[in-house]
Design an enzyme around this catalytic site. Structure first.
Site, PDB file in Angstrom:
ATOM      1  N   HIS A  42      -2.741  -1.166  -3.161  1.00 28.13           N
ATOM      2  CA  HIS A  42      -3.210   0.003  -3.607  1.00 28.13           C
ATOM      3  C   HIS A  42      -4.018   1.205  -4.001  1.00 28.13           C
ATOM      4  O   HIS A  42      -2.185   1.406  -3.726  1.00 28.13           O
ATOM      5  CB  HIS A  42      -4.013   0.109  -2.042  1.00 28.13           C
ATOM      6  N   SER A  78       0.697  -1.058  -0.265  1.00 30.09           N
ATOM      7  CA  SER A  78      -0.340  -0.378  -0.180  1.00 30.09           C
ATOM      8  C   SER A  78       0.806   1.458  -0.314  1.00 30.09           C
ATOM      9  O   SER A  78       1.458   0.958  -1.378  1.00 30.09           O
ATOM     10  CB  SER A  78      -0.868   0.495   1.130  1.00 30.09           C
TER      11      SER A  78
END
Length: 347
Positions: free
Chosen positions: A194, A168
């Protein structure tokens, strides 16, 4: 004793955006907007005067754009920066370049006047600014180093071997570091990062340009092959399933999992179901805990699991959560992860 607030400086040429961001950030009791600047020259003076902990920085500004300013800032006074980006395909290259230079994270420019959407936007930017203040700013000097030599394979990869990576915040540069060090005939890699839908294709192309392996934005039912890396599109979960002696990519745009789509958890769980102990699972830098439980399930099935160490992570959220659960077979600095993947592929 009241905890000291995180001091934020907003740099944006729009008076409306400066006012809106000030109101949204000041809603969070952990944060305090100590100043605003309408261009990088004013920002430079405000940084000296106010010593902010975090800067929000617009990319498109008069006199000097955000990218040029960020380069100067990271050279002279490295500090946490959250970019205010246009989350479109046209805006992707500049935002990805900002992350390469040393920005910690990015968020969209606020749009529309729907109160619910604005409230959600406010929560999102406050969370990103809060975590940016805790981030390891030194990461940009590590990931910007000249490219190291590629890992070599000591033999052929085990039949059915596959590696799954989750990431992420800070993950775009961490993934680039791992993938660019892989040899041309590396075993297949599947990745959930992400990322907004408008950015994932640009990101795949950016990593492909500096790698010996071929890097793709994954397509539904695409066969998975050695020498290839498959990145989850920003709008879909990526899973894999068995197909004869190999695997195929499966995409779905179902509900968010752990507040994300793509999420790391369904990718790791599908790799667990399809490959089990033939897999290696890797958790790189990121905010939150998405995929931590799934990495533990992979390890319990007999797969080798790796988490990035705290020193080389931009944010030791996801790898830290996995490590604390006991989900890691090994904790390694970023630059050693590629070699570890290949070592276990060839055992």
């Amino acid at each position: 004793m009241e905890r000291k607030k995180i001091k934020v400086l907003i740099v944006d040429d729009s008076a409306l955006i400066r006012t809106l961001l000030t109101a949204l950030l000041n809603e969070d009791r952990r944060l305090e907007v100590v100043g605003t600047a309408n261009d990088p020259f004013e920002a430079r003076e405000k940084i000296k005067q106010l010593s902010p902990d975090v800067i929000t920085l617009d990319i498109e500004m008069p006199k000097m754009n955000g990218i040029v300013f960020l380069k100067n800032l990271m050279r002279l006074r490295p500090m946490p920066v959250v970019m205010i980006s246009t989350l479109t395909q046209a805006g992707a290259p500049a935002t990805l370049e900002a992350l390469e230079i040393g920005a910690i994270d990015y968020v969209a420019k606020p749009q529309g006047d729907d109160p619910h959407a604005l409230e959600q936007y406010g929560k999102n930017i406050c969370e990103k600014v809060f975590w940016a203040a805790k981030a390891n700013v030194a990461h940009f000097s590590q990931t910007s180093e000249p490219k190291k030599s590629r890992v070599t394979m000591s033999g052929r990869a085990k039949a059915g071997f596959i590696c799954a990576i989750g990431a992420s915040t800070g993950g775009t540069e961490a993934i680039k570091c791992v993938v660019s060090a892989l040899p041309e005939h590396a075993p297949p890699i599947v990745i959930a990062q992400h990322i907004p839908a408008a950015f994932s294709q640009s990101f795949a192309k950016r990593v492909d340009a500096c790698s010996a392996v071929s890097v793709h934005e994954a397509a539904h039912q695409q066969p998975i092959e050695a020498g290839h890396v498959y990145l989850a599109p920003g709008h879909s979960h990526l899973r894999i399933r068995r197909a004869g002696s190999g695997y195929v990519c499966m995409l779905d745009d179902g509900p968010e999992i752990n507040r994300h789509r793509p999420s790391v958890e369904p990718l790791f769980d599908s790799v667990n179901a399809a490959a089990g102990k033939l897999a290696v699972g890797v958790m790189l830098t990121g905010m939150g805990a998405d995929g931590a439980q799934a990495l533990l399930r992979l390890k319990e099935r007999g797969a080798f699991t790796i988490v990035q160490d705290e020193q080389t992570s931009v944010v030791w959220g996801m790898p830290g959560a996995a490590y604390k659960l006991g989900a890691a077979s090994a904790m390694l600095p970023l630059e050693k992860i590629s070699a570890e993947i290949i070592k276990h592929a060839c055992k």
